[in-house]
Design a protein around this motif. Structure first.
Motif, PDB file in Angstrom:
ATOM      1  N   PRO A  37       0.820  -1.216   0.000  1.00  0.00           N
ATOM      2  CA  PRO A  37       0.000   0.000   0.000  1.00  0.00           C
ATOM      3  C   PRO A  37       0.854   1.267   0.000  1.00  0.00           C
ATOM      4  N   SER A  38       0.377   2.291  -0.683  1.00  0.00           N
ATOM      5  CA  SER A  38       0.975   3.620  -0.584  1.00  0.00           C
ATOM      6  C   SER A  38       0.300   4.361   0.559  1.00  0.00           C
ATOM      7  N   ARG A  39       1.095   5.065   1.354  1.00  0.00           N
ATOM      8  CA  ARG A  39       0.542   5.771   2.512  1.00  0.00           C
ATOM      9  C   ARG A  39       0.894   7.254   2.437  1.00  0.00           C
ATOM     10  N   PHE A  40       0.020   8.057   3.059  1.00  0.00           N
ATOM     11  CA  PHE A  40       0.267   9.490   3.163  1.00  0.00           C
ATOM     12  C   PHE A  40       0.236   9.895   4.628  1.00  0.00           C
ATOM     13  N   ILE A 173      -6.121   0.656  18.248  1.00  0.00           N
ATOM     14  CA  ILE A 173      -5.630  -0.032  17.054  1.00  0.00           C
ATOM     15  C   ILE A 173      -5.328  -1.496  17.328  1.00  0.00           C
ATOM     16  N   PHE A 174      -4.676  -1.780  18.439  1.00  0.00           N
ATOM     17  CA  PHE A 174      -4.168  -3.132  18.688  1.00  0.00           C
ATOM     18  C   PHE A 174      -4.849  -3.829  19.865  1.00  0.00           C
ATOM     19  N   GLY A 175      -6.039  -3.357  20.216  1.00  0.00           N
ATOM     20  CA  GLY A 175      -6.789  -3.959  21.312  1.00  0.00           C
ATOM     21  C   GLY A 175      -7.483  -5.244  20.900  1.00  0.00           C
ATOM     22  N   ASP A 176      -8.651  -5.509  21.491  1.00  0.00           N
ATOM     23  CA  ASP A 176      -9.329  -6.794  21.331  1.00  0.00           C
ATOM     24  C   ASP A 176      -9.739  -7.097  19.898  1.00  0.00           C
ATOM     25  N   THR A 177     -10.003  -6.080  19.083  1.00  0.00           N
ATOM     26  CA  THR A 177     -10.491  -6.331  17.722  1.00  0.00           C
ATOM     27  C   THR A 177      -9.365  -6.548  16.711  1.00  0.00           C
ATOM     28  N   PHE A 178      -8.104  -6.335  17.112  1.00  0.00           N
ATOM     29  CA  PHE A 178      -6.989  -6.460  16.169  1.00  0.00           C
ATOM     30  C   PHE A 178      -6.671  -7.923  15.909  1.00  0.00           C
ATOM     31  N   ARG A 179      -6.372  -8.248  14.659  1.00  0.00           N
ATOM     32  CA  ARG A 179      -5.967  -9.600  14.275  1.00  0.00           C
ATOM     33  C   ARG A 179      -4.671  -9.533  13.488  1.00  0.00           C
ATOM     34  N   GLU A 180      -3.695 -10.353  13.917  1.00  0.00           N
ATOM     35  CA  GLU A 180      -2.428 -10.427  13.199  1.00  0.00           C
ATOM     36  C   GLU A 180      -2.607 -11.258  11.935  1.00  0.00           C
ATOM     37  N   ALA A 243      -2.297  -9.943   4.682  1.00  0.00           N
ATOM     38  CA  ALA A 243      -1.124 -10.792   4.916  1.00  0.00           C
ATOM     39  C   ALA A 243       0.157 -10.014   4.656  1.00  0.00           C
ATOM     40  N   LEU A 244       0.491  -9.099   5.551  1.00  0.00           N
ATOM     41  CA  LEU A 244       1.711  -8.310   5.436  1.00  0.00           C
ATOM     42  C   LEU A 244       2.722  -8.830   6.459  1.00  0.00           C
ATOM     43  N   GLU A 245       3.877  -9.282   5.966  1.00  0.00           N
ATOM     44  CA  GLU A 245       4.815 -10.018   6.805  1.00  0.00           C
ATOM     45  C   GLU A 245       5.361  -9.205   7.972  1.00  0.00           C
ATOM     46  N   ALA A 246       5.490  -7.896   7.818  1.00  0.00           N
ATOM     47  CA  ALA A 246       6.088  -7.078   8.876  1.00  0.00           C
ATOM     48  C   ALA A 246       5.116  -6.784  10.006  1.00  0.00           C
ATOM     49  N   GLN A 275       6.373   4.472  16.888  1.00  0.00           N
ATOM     50  CA  GLN A 275       6.329   3.017  16.763  1.00  0.00           C
ATOM     51  C   GLN A 275       4.914   2.515  16.510  1.00  0.00           C
ATOM     52  N   LEU A 276       3.951   3.081  17.226  1.00  0.00           N
ATOM     53  CA  LEU A 276       2.567   2.649  17.055  1.00  0.00           C
ATOM     54  C   LEU A 276       2.031   3.043  15.681  1.00  0.00           C
ATOM     55  N   MET A 277       2.353   4.258  15.229  1.00  0.00           N
ATOM     56  CA  MET A 277       1.896   4.673  13.905  1.00  0.00           C
ATOM     57  C   MET A 277       2.532   3.822  12.820  1.00  0.00           C
ATOM     58  N   ALA A 278       3.824   3.522  12.956  1.00  0.00           N
ATOM     59  CA  ALA A 278       4.510   2.718  11.948  1.00  0.00           C
ATOM     60  C   ALA A 278       3.886   1.329  11.841  1.00  0.00           C
ATOM     61  N   MET A 279       3.587   0.695  12.980  1.00  0.00           N
ATOM     62  CA  MET A 279       2.998  -0.631  12.921  1.00  0.00           C
ATOM     63  C   MET A 279       1.548  -0.571  12.457  1.00  0.00           C
ATOM     64  N   THR A 280       0.851   0.527  12.736  1.00  0.00           N
ATOM     65  CA  THR A 280      -0.489   0.713  12.193  1.00  0.00           C
ATOM     66  C   THR A 280      -0.452   0.675  10.665  1.00  0.00           C
ATOM     67  N   LEU A 281       0.549   1.332  10.080  1.00  0.00           N
ATOM     68  CA  LEU A 281       0.706   1.319   8.633  1.00  0.00           C
ATOM     69  C   LEU A 281       1.138  -0.056   8.136  1.00  0.00           C
ATOM     70  N   ALA A 282       2.096  -0.668   8.838  1.00  0.00           N
ATOM     71  CA  ALA A 282       2.619  -1.972   8.423  1.00  0.00           C
ATOM     72  C   ALA A 282       1.528  -3.037   8.438  1.00  0.00           C
ATOM     73  N   CYS A 283       0.543  -2.889   9.333  1.00  0.00           N
ATOM     74  CA  CYS A 283      -0.575  -3.833   9.425  1.00  0.00           C
ATOM     75  C   CYS A 283      -1.769  -3.407   8.581  1.00  0.00           C
ATOM     76  N   ASP A 284      -1.614  -2.335   7.822  1.00  0.00           N
ATOM     77  CA  ASP A 284      -2.648  -1.829   6.926  1.00  0.00           C
ATOM     78  C   ASP A 284      -3.957  -1.553   7.656  1.00  0.00           C
ATOM     79  N   GLN A 285      -3.852  -1.038   8.871  1.00  0.00           N
ATOM     80  CA  GLN A 285      -5.044  -0.606   9.591  1.00  0.00           C
ATOM     81  C   GLN A 285      -5.523   0.750   9.083  1.00  0.00           C
ATOM     82  N   SER A 286      -4.596   1.545   8.576  1.00  0.00           N
ATOM     83  CA  SER A 286      -4.909   2.818   7.940  1.00  0.00           C
ATOM     84  C   SER A 286      -3.788   3.169   6.981  1.00  0.00           C
TER      85      SER A 286
END
Length: 434
Positions: A37-40, A173-180, A243-246, A275-286
């Motif tokens: 994904p491209s992010r802004f 972002i990473f609470g009960d509804t988050f799935r790896e 399915a994003l490996e990071a 760190q939280l924003m980076a992983m939010t992007l890496a997990c394609d949550q936003s």
């Protein structure tokens, strides 16, 4: 087109489906050429800088230019950086800091006056999110470090709230509804019920809307936009995670980061939020984030200073070494954010390679509230559409909206114009485009 597309047909009287892989055809605005994904992102700090100590030496690309003292904390990212100097905000500068902030993020003049102002249109993060943010759990996110105000608007009288509490942001972002990756989406009948409840009230809302005046209709429409976004979010929670490996669930931050001797924990808070924003992007949550490091017109006590930031911009004499040290500090924290993105691998590159990051402040020189010589940085891979390792300088006080148009178009968005009145612009800044 949704993220999951299928070929459907009949075989021996039965319906069969064949899943398609991710195709750029279906998502031309949301994915980079390598399939990620491209992010802004918009990274904002308040109160401007000292323009004479900000502007790089030399112009052009590569070895033709060098970072200024203010920008030295970004030395490790020079090859992924575009510095744009000499640009001007073409909006009436009648509300100190506010005129510049609104002009910077929306490209338009503020509406109203002191005490009752608002924006005339959406901020750039929301303009982009409306185009590329619909396929993630969160269409966009609005975060901060040490602030209670965002720099993000959906439109008039609709400022987005900022989330500057690291623990609350983590839980969201990473609470009960988050799935790896590899985990199933949420199978919860209550989610479907909540969606049907939202749908069931639409008839009543439509009936109400026929009896409302123009201003109330705008307010209801803004509210409905929020409901629609919640409906989409509930639907995303029932899908399998990308399915994003990071991607992984990070550790929870501390519950609190209290001030110490009346000084915020700038670096600690920025580190964990980065760190939280980076992983939010890496997990394609936003794919769109607006981050306010410090708000416009802040008077925070920075490390090594003996007065608030805003006071220093107006009252520190001479070359204002404390003001300069604060700018240096802010660029150091921006570098922390960039390094956090660069540390996450994606394919043959990094997360930073798949990001376009605008970094700016609401005025140039804090002492004069000037809207000329606006400090503008663009960092990241920029989807291969914006030049990097370059300093471009305008000697004609070019309209800053040219930069915003180039950025929106680099994200695959057809934006024909931006601004109103003197700020109106149809052309991008071709000198920085690839």
């Amino acid at each position: 087109m949704k993220r999951r597309n299928f070929l459907r047909g009949m075989l021996h009287g039965s319906v069969v489906t064949v899943a398609l892989p991710p195709l750029l055809y279906f998502q031309p605005k949301a994915f980079a050429a390598d399939g990620f994904p491209s992010r802004f992102l918009f990274w904002f700090w308040g109160n401007g800088n000292r323009p004479d100590q900000w502007t790089p030496t030399g112009e052009g690309d590569g070895d033709n230019w060098a970072l200024s003292e203010s920008l030295m904390p970004l030395a490790g990212f020079k090859e992924q950086l575009a510095v744009i100097s000499g640009m001007s905000l073409k909006v009436p500068n009648i509300l100190p800091h506010t005129s510049g902030l609104v002009g910077l993020v929306t490209g338009q003049a503020a509406a109203g006056g002191e005490g009752d102002w608002t924006v005339a249109g959406p901020s750039i993060d929301q303009l982009i999110a409306n185009e590329i943010g619909g396929d993630t759990v969160y269409r966009s996110l609005v975060t901060g470090c040490v602030t209670n105000e965002s720099v993000s608007w959906n439109g008039p009288n609709s400022r987005n709230p900022v989330e500057a509490d690291p623990y609350a942001f983590y839980q969201r972002i990473f609470g009960d509804t988050f799935r790896e990756p590899g985990e199933e989406g949420i199978i919860d009948p209550r989610l479907g019920y909540r969606r049907s409840v939202l749908d069931s009230v639409m008839t009543d809302i439509n009936n109400l809307n026929t009896r409302l005046g123009a201003e109330d209709k705008i307010r209801v429409e803004a509210h409905l936009d929020g409901i629609r976004e919640l409906e989409l979010r509930l639907a995303r929670l029932q899908e399998d995670p990308p399915a994003l490996e990071a991607c992984y669930r990070p550790e929870a931050p501390a519950l609190e980061y209290p001030d110490i001797d009346s000084r915020p924990q700038f670096q600690e808070r920025n580190q964990i939020m980065s760190q939280l924003m980076a992983m939010t992007l890496a997990c394609d949550q936003s794919r769109v984030i607006s981050y306010t490091y410090t708000r416009a017109l802040n008077n925070l006590l920075f490390p090594g200073t003996d007065d608030g930031h805003h006071n220093l911009t107006h009252h520190e004499p001479g070359d204002q070494p404390s003001v300069q040290s604060i700018t240096h500090h802010c660029m150091g924290e921006f570098a922390v954010f960039l390094e956090t993105l660069r540390a996450i691998p994606e394919g043959d590159g990094t997360l930073l390679d798949n990001c376009t990051i605008l970094c700016a402040s609401e005025v140039s020189e804090g002492r004069t509230h000037s809207l000329d010589e606006m400090p503008i940085l663009i960092a990241g891979g920029t989807s291969g559409k914006i030049k990097r390792d370059v300093h471009y300088r305008s000697y004609t006080q070019d309209n800053l909206n040219k930069v915003l148009l180039s950025l929106t178009r680099s994200m695959g968005i057809t934006q024909t114009s931006l601004g109103n009145g003197d700020s109106y612009e149809e052309s991008g800044l071709t000198a920085i485009e690839l």
